[in-house]
Design a protein around this motif. Structure first.
Motif, PDB file in Angstrom:
ATOM      1  N   TRP A 121       0.846  -1.185   0.002  1.00 35.42           N
ATOM      2  CA  TRP A 121      -0.018   0.002   0.028  1.00 35.42           C
ATOM      3  C   TRP A 121       0.990   1.206   0.064  1.00 35.42           C
ATOM      4  CZ3 TRP A 121      -3.794  -1.799   4.514  1.00 35.42           C
ATOM      5  CH2 TRP A 121      -4.467  -2.710   3.926  1.00 35.42           C
ATOM      6  N   PHE A 122       2.042   0.943   0.616  1.00 34.32           N
ATOM      7  CA  PHE A 122       2.997   2.161   0.506  1.00 34.32           C
ATOM      8  C   PHE A 122       4.358   2.174   0.273  1.00 34.32           C
ATOM      9  CE2 PHE A 122      -0.180   2.789   4.181  1.00 34.32           C
ATOM     10  CZ  PHE A 122      -1.170   3.652   3.643  1.00 34.32           C
ATOM     11  N   THR A 123       5.335   1.695   0.876  1.00 32.09           N
ATOM     12  CA  THR A 123       6.540   1.470   0.668  1.00 32.09           C
ATOM     13  C   THR A 123       7.222   0.258   1.666  1.00 32.09           C
ATOM     14  OG1 THR A 123       7.578   2.901   2.360  1.00 32.09           O
ATOM     15  CG2 THR A 123       6.872   4.019   0.143  1.00 32.09           C
ATOM     16  N   PRO A 124       8.107  -0.389   1.151  1.00 32.81           N
ATOM     17  CA  PRO A 124       8.917  -1.282   2.265  1.00 32.81           C
ATOM     18  C   PRO A 124       9.147  -0.819   3.452  1.00 32.81           C
ATOM     19  CG  PRO A 124       9.873  -1.238  -0.145  1.00 32.81           C
ATOM     20  CD  PRO A 124       9.285  -0.178  -0.024  1.00 32.81           C
ATOM     21  N   GLN A 125       9.673   0.103   3.779  1.00 34.16           N
ATOM     22  CA  GLN A 125       9.981   1.084   5.065  1.00 34.16           C
ATOM     23  C   GLN A 125       8.672   1.129   5.848  1.00 34.16           C
ATOM     24  OE1 GLN A 125      13.060   1.532   6.181  1.00 34.16           O
ATOM     25  NE2 GLN A 125      13.550   0.620   4.552  1.00 34.16           N
ATOM     26  N   VAL A 126       7.670   1.427   5.265  1.00 35.19           N
ATOM     27  CA  VAL A 126       6.435   1.415   5.814  1.00 35.19           C
ATOM     28  C   VAL A 126       5.928   0.260   6.154  1.00 35.19           C
ATOM     29  CG1 VAL A 126       3.877   2.130   5.500  1.00 35.19           C
ATOM     30  CG2 VAL A 126       5.472   3.614   4.717  1.00 35.19           C
ATOM     31  N   GLY A 127       6.047  -0.654   5.454  1.00 37.67           N
ATOM     32  CA  GLY A 127       5.689  -1.998   5.805  1.00 37.67           C
ATOM     33  C   GLY A 127       6.438  -2.606   7.007  1.00 37.67           C
ATOM     34  N   TRP A 128       7.802  -2.178   7.151  1.00 35.11           N
ATOM     35  CA  TRP A 128       8.627  -2.894   8.050  1.00 35.11           C
ATOM     36  C   TRP A 128       8.157  -2.112   9.547  1.00 35.11           C
ATOM     37  CZ3 TRP A 128      11.384  -0.796  12.391  1.00 35.11           C
ATOM     38  CH2 TRP A 128      12.416  -1.792  12.756  1.00 35.11           C
ATOM     39  N   LEU A 349      -4.983  -4.593  11.924  1.00 35.29           N
ATOM     40  CA  LEU A 349      -4.741  -4.728  10.533  1.00 35.29           C
ATOM     41  C   LEU A 349      -4.580  -3.559   9.738  1.00 35.29           C
ATOM     42  CD1 LEU A 349      -6.876  -7.981   9.141  1.00 35.29           C
ATOM     43  CD2 LEU A 349      -4.163  -7.767   9.298  1.00 35.29           C
ATOM     44  N   PHE A 350      -5.456  -2.670  10.320  1.00 32.65           N
ATOM     45  CA  PHE A 350      -5.589  -1.515   9.260  1.00 32.65           C
ATOM     46  C   PHE A 350      -4.836  -0.017   9.928  1.00 32.65           C
ATOM     47  CE2 PHE A 350      -9.399  -3.995   9.169  1.00 32.65           C
ATOM     48  CZ  PHE A 350      -9.244  -4.469   7.607  1.00 32.65           C
ATOM     49  N   SER A 351      -4.822  -0.199  11.270  1.00 31.02           N
ATOM     50  CA  SER A 351      -4.435   0.916  12.043  1.00 31.02           C
ATOM     51  C   SER A 351      -2.689   0.737  11.803  1.00 31.02           C
ATOM     52  CB  SER A 351      -4.502   0.897  13.323  1.00 31.02           C
ATOM     53  OG  SER A 351      -4.213  -0.173  14.228  1.00 31.02           O
ATOM     54  N   SER A 352      -2.191  -0.489  11.749  1.00 33.34           N
ATOM     55  CA  SER A 352      -0.765  -0.555  11.764  1.00 33.34           C
ATOM     56  C   SER A 352      -0.002  -0.227  10.345  1.00 33.34           C
ATOM     57  CB  SER A 352      -0.292  -1.988  12.009  1.00 33.34           C
ATOM     58  OG  SER A 352      -0.757  -2.726  13.017  1.00 33.34           O
ATOM     59  N   PRO A 353      -0.491  -0.286   9.268  1.00 32.29           N
ATOM     60  CA  PRO A 353       0.133   0.344   8.256  1.00 32.29           C
ATOM     61  C   PRO A 353       0.058   1.873   8.192  1.00 32.29           C
ATOM     62  CG  PRO A 353      -1.143  -1.481   7.501  1.00 32.29           C
ATOM     63  CD  PRO A 353      -1.693  -1.365   8.758  1.00 32.29           C
ATOM     64  N   LEU A 354      -1.024   2.438   8.607  1.00 33.30           N
ATOM     65  CA  LEU A 354      -1.063   3.883   8.998  1.00 33.30           C
ATOM     66  C   LEU A 354      -0.294   4.520   9.884  1.00 33.30           C
ATOM     67  CD1 LEU A 354      -5.021   4.130   8.715  1.00 33.30           C
ATOM     68  CD2 LEU A 354      -3.565   4.742   6.869  1.00 33.30           C
ATOM     69  N   VAL A 355       0.080   3.662  11.098  1.00 31.19           N
ATOM     70  CA  VAL A 355       1.017   4.040  12.146  1.00 31.19           C
ATOM     71  C   VAL A 355       2.468   3.953  11.504  1.00 31.19           C
ATOM     72  CG1 VAL A 355       1.894   3.290  14.053  1.00 31.19           C
ATOM     73  CG2 VAL A 355      -0.366   3.310  14.006  1.00 31.19           C
ATOM     74  N   GLY A 356       2.567   2.695  10.780  1.00 31.15           N
ATOM     75  CA  GLY A 356       4.048   2.783  10.016  1.00 31.15           C
ATOM     76  C   GLY A 356       4.315   3.914   9.190  1.00 31.15           C
ATOM     77  N   LEU A 357       3.114   4.180   8.417  1.00 33.37           N
ATOM     78  CA  LEU A 357       3.447   5.404   7.580  1.00 33.37           C
ATOM     79  C   LEU A 357       3.975   6.483   8.404  1.00 33.37           C
ATOM     80  CD1 LEU A 357       3.439   6.843   4.822  1.00 33.37           C
ATOM     81  CD2 LEU A 357       0.914   7.208   5.239  1.00 33.37           C
ATOM     82  N   GLY A 358       3.253   6.731   9.634  1.00 31.87           N
ATOM     83  CA  GLY A 358       3.564   7.790  10.657  1.00 31.87           C
ATOM     84  C   GLY A 358       4.820   7.786  10.825  1.00 31.87           C
ATOM     85  N   TRP A 359       5.537   6.599  11.123  1.00 30.83           N
ATOM     86  CA  TRP A 359       6.865   6.401  11.915  1.00 30.83           C
ATOM     87  C   TRP A 359       7.677   6.629  10.704  1.00 30.83           C
ATOM     88  CZ3 TRP A 359       9.141   5.351  16.152  1.00 30.83           C
ATOM     89  CH2 TRP A 359       8.435   4.942  17.364  1.00 30.83           C
TER      90      TRP A 359
END
Length: 509
Positions: A121-128, A349-359
């Motif tokens: 949905w975003f990038t490998p770094q966001v996925g991590w 499931l849905f908040s974690s990718p958004l939090v990852g984008l914030g990180w």
């Protein structure tokens, strides 16, 4: 395909770290019997697994312990998880850590899939970072190792999203089939994924390039109209609904025949409540619980940052669609959602990718030591919440109830029927690995004991200090029970907790 601005070009981080750290946290006290937070829900699942193994029943005949003198067949969700655990029991024997281990395995796979979804949905770094957010969330840690189907449910949901994304990108028939299997499995396990998972799945189908800028509403509407003309869309939806409906019709008939149910329909149903949905304090309590146990406090601002940055992109809209689906389901099941915190587990499931984008956004705007300090604070906060709210509770409940359960196992024949004075909580029955009745302390009277004895009850057990395995008993109620049995030289299994085990024939000659 246009990537996110200023979110690419960073060296990838090791995939094993979120999975390893998350698995390690979930292995804490994996040997623990079924006690602690929401032990009553776990106890029913464990009882089903035990009966599937010992009785050899097919998957469509789930049994619980509190069926009285009956076999205990119950109306329930599709018992896939306890049936899988029972297969492990057949190999090794009845060991609760096997059920917890299956949950840990499901949770570890889910962390991997969350990382893939974040990357897609975003990038490998966001996925991590998404995987790390899921791995550290106390709600995900605890219910990622409990003896219940939630970990398997969330794995099915993540698997369905990933498989359907592969289908949209590559048009592989196997991916569509796997998406359907996982989607239907999630719906069978809990029903409400039909909505909170169905909505983001629809958005996956309508989003050919998740990392690219999202299409306009008009373009999305045209895609939706074309989709409704595709017969395979209706085959996917109708067969999933049909299979789910078929199980719950069977479950309803099973409950009608046995009189045993978890209360899906009718007056006993506790799922929805309009008053609670309109009550501000209910939402405040849910927000506090979610902020602490799902987002570990530090995730709240990161979620806000991710939400503000994601909405313009296809993948962000998929994540937001899942969050909206969860919100709708929360309103529809408000009473259950306020009582049973595991209803918020799929939100990760849905908040974690958004939090990852914030990180990831924060990482580009702050120094490295700032990120490391914030991550350390998150880990410390997560461990603190897990220690005080979950792990310590299990240890306390174990010391309170396991001595009594072990006495029941030693002193009472396997086929003897036991009356547990634990309200509607089946935890003690499951710990003792016996069948019988669970009754509230207010119903413990001579007349009721006579009726239970006529029905086949042999022993009565409970505590003068606890109304159930997690709520202290009021002094007035304790004194009433004490007066009822004090003339029979009661011998306490545990003098501190005043747990008792008495042959009913000693009370009713």
């Amino acid at each position: 395909m246009r990537p996110h601005p200023d979110l690419s070009g960073t060296a990838p981080k090791p995939t094993w770290l979120p999975i390893g750290l998350g698995s390690l946290l979930r292995l804490v006290q994996i040997w623990m019997p079924v006690v602690g937070v929401h032990s009553w829900r776990q106890a029913d699942t464990a009882a089903m697994a035990r009966h599937f193994s010992q009785e050899g029943n097919p998957i469509w005949l789930p049994q619980i312990d509190w069926g009285g003198a009956s076999a205990g067949f119950v109306e329930s969700e599709f018992p896939l998880y306890p049936f899988l655990v029972s297969r492990l029991y057949n190999l090794i024997g009845v060991q609760e850590w096997l059920g917890r281990g299956l949950s840990v395995l499901c949770s570890a796979l889910t962390i991997w899939l969350v990382m893939r979804l974040g990357r897609r949905w975003f990038t490998p770094q966001v996925g991590w970072w998404a995987g790390m957010a899921f791995a550290l969330a106390p709600l995900g840690v605890y219910y990622g190792r409990t003896f219940q189907a939630e970990a398997l449910l969330v794995l099915c949901a993540a698997g369905s999203l990933e498989a359907h994304s592969i289908f949209v990108e590559r048009r592989k028939a196997w991916a569509l089939s796997l998406s359907w299997i996982c989607f239907t499995g999630a719906a069978l396990i809990k029903v409400i994924p039909l909505l909170w998972l169905g909505l983001p799945l629809l958005l996956v189908q309508l989003t050919p390039s998740p990392r690219a800028k999202a299409e306009s509403p008009e373009q999305m509407l045209r895609r939706l109209l074309r989709l409704t003309l595709n017969p395979w869309f209706w085959v996917y939806v109708s067969t999933a609904v049909a299979v789910t409906s078929a199980w719950y019709v069977h479950a309803y008939q099973l409950g009608e025949a046995s009189g045993l149910t978890f209360g899906f329909w009718g007056e006993d149903s506790d799922r929805s409540n309009i008053g609670l949905a309109l009550n501000l304090s209910s939402w405040v309590n849910l927000a506090i619980r979610t902020g602490l146990r799902a987002l570990v406090v530090t995730g709240v601002p990161l979620l806000m940052i991710g939400t503000m940055r994601c909405w313009r992109f296809g993948g962000g809209r998929i994540a937001l669609g899942g969050a909206v689906g969860m919100l709708i389901c929360t309103v529809a099941t408000m009473r259950s959602s306020t009582v049973h915190e595991y209803y918020q587990f799929p939100f990760l499931l849905f908040s974690s990718p958004l939090v990852g984008l914030g990180w990831q956004t924060l990482q580009y705007e702050q120094r490295r030591w700032t990120i490391q300090m914030l991550l350390s604070i998150t880990l410390i906060a997560s461990l603190s919440i897990l220690s005080f709210d979950y792990w310590a509770v299990e240890i306390r409940r174990l010391s309170t109830w396991m001595p009594l359960a072990e006495s029941i196992r030693k002193e009472i024949p396997v086929n003897a029927r036991v009356v547990c004075v634990t309200d509607s909580d089946p935890t003690l029955l499951n710990l003792a690995r016996r069948q019988g009745w669970i009754i509230p302390s207010r119903e413990l009277t001579i007349d009721q004991l006579k009726k239970l004895k006529d029905d086949g009850a042999s022993y009565i057990t409970g505590s003068l200090n606890w109304r159930n395995t997690y709520t202290p008993m009021q002094e007035a109620e304790s004194n009433r029970i004490r007066e009822l049995i004090q003339a029979h030289n009661i011998s306490f299994i545990d003098s501190k907790e005043e747990t008792y085990l008495i042959p009913i024939k000693n009370l009713i000659p």
